[in-house]
Scaffold this active site. Structure first.
Site, short mmCIF file in Angstrom:
data_model
loop_
_atom_site.label_atom_id
_atom_site.label_comp_id
_atom_site.label_asym_id
_atom_site.label_seq_id
_atom_site.Cartn_x
_atom_site.Cartn_y
_atom_site.Cartn_z
N GLY A 153 0.70 -1.22 0.03
CA GLY A 153 -0.01 0.04 0.12
C GLY A 153 0.86 1.21 0.16
O GLY A 153 2.11 1.29 0.06
N LYS B 230 -10.99 7.86 11.74
CA LYS B 230 -12.33 7.24 11.87
C LYS B 230 -12.85 6.35 12.98
O LYS B 230 -13.77 6.00 13.11
CB LYS B 230 -12.65 6.77 10.35
CG LYS B 230 -12.65 7.86 9.54
CD LYS B 230 -12.73 7.10 8.05
CE LYS B 230 -12.45 8.09 6.84
NZ LYS B 230 -11.43 9.01 7.02
#
Length: 336
Positions: free
Chosen positions: A14, A131
């Site tokens: 990633g 989040k």
């Protein structure tokens, strides 16, 4: 610290995994082994082209999924440090596929913890997200659960010297799926859809995210959740920075989105300390003495009721500063 040490990065293909790989190889060329663990063979192949084995014999590419504990145990043989970056992170996809998100972000986190205990890993840093703070979507809820699992792992280690810690930060500038690459891709169409004109977000560069992970590996005593002091941006300023001539229709927020992101709630303030460059939320129970920690790091307790969210931040990016950051960190060819 990393000389003659072996490191494994889950989700290593990633955006942050690749940035960590580059940073470690440039700054710690004497690293013994660097294992890139991920489930995407195409991304592994593409990344391997940048690190040919004759020039980078310390790198290993290991296909595997954090849902598979046996594969994790095999990959972690002889590993000293683990950086857990693997996750399902797209909010709408998680809302639509909740069971899949839970399998990766929750069960996968526990598998990483179990594998670390089995294989004798010394230190573990897990990546969180803003989040996960007072979550209103499934992705955030799974990452909060993951955070709790990694922090609680310090309570069951017994005499094992392993240390687990967590780093939590906002949107990584230019990472896959983030708003800036999306706006850049839509600029030529002449339309940049705005979810809500009041929306704000925290902003951190890939380099800032990397430095935070390294800081946690080097300095964590076990159980800390580190939060960086970073600026916010207004979504309208980002749109103006990228496409001042574009139409900007309001399309409404997506399921599970917040107008402003949070990283520390007022309830967290009772356990939060200011470390200078970072805040840290300490666990309610820990194996070390709080006074020793405070003296070691010059930690200062925040006021009760303190909260840290992107809408009430004291540091803000502007349209001009966003343009400079996009050129520096996302697309060097970008210009207005």
């Amino acid at each position: 610290m990393f000389t003659d040490k072996s490191i494994l990065i889950t989700g290593g293909t990633g955006s942050l995994g690749k940035a960590l790989t580059q940073y470690i190889l440039e700054n710690y060329p004497q690293v013994k082994r660097l294992v890139i663990f991920s489930r995407d063979e195409q991304k592994q192949y593409q990344m391997s082209l940048d690190y040919p084995p004759d020039q980078f014999p310390m790198i290993r590419f290991f296909i595997g999924d954090v849902r598979d504990k046996d594969r994790l145990i095999r990959a972690m043989k002889g590993i000293d440090f683990v950086i857990h970056a693997a996750a399902m992170k797209h909010v709408p996809i998680a809302e639509y596929n909740p069971d899949e998100c839970i399998k990766t972000n929750v069960y996968g986190a526990q598998n990483v913890i179990d594998a670390c205990f089995v294989t004798g890993v010394e230190r573990v840093v897990a990546l969180s997200t803003d989040k996960a703070c007072a979550p209103i979507n499934l992705y955030g809820a799974t990452k909060l659960t993951s955070d709790k699992l990694f922090i609680a792992a310090n309570n069951i280690k017994g005499e094992n010297p392993i240390r687990f810690s967590v780093v939590r930060y906002g949107n990584v500038m230019g990472s896959n799926g983030s708003v800036i690459p999306f706006f850049l891709s839509r600029k030529e169409s002449g339309v940049l859809p705005i979810t809500d004109p009041q929306m704000t977000r925290f902003n951190i560069s890939l380099q800032g995210g990397v430095e935070m992970v390294i800081h946690a590996l080097q300095h964590a005593w076990g159980g800390e959740l580190f939060v960086p002091k970073i600026p916010s941006y207004r979504i309208m300023d980002v749109a103006e920075a990228i496409g001042p001539e574009c139409e900007k229709p309001y399309v409404g927020i997506r399921p599970g989105e917040k107008i402003h992101e949070e990283m520390i709630t007022s309830s967290d303030s009772y356990f939060t300390y200011d470390l200078g460059k970072y805040y840290t939320i300490l666990p309610a129970t820990h194996k070390w003495k709080l006074d020793d920690f405070i003296n070691e790091f010059g930690a200062v307790k925040v006021k009760e009721g303190f909260q840290y969210n992107s809408g009430e931040n004291t540091e803000w990016e502007t349209v001009d500063s966003m343009r400079k950051l996009i050129q520096e960190h996302v697309d060097s060819s970008f210009h207005i």
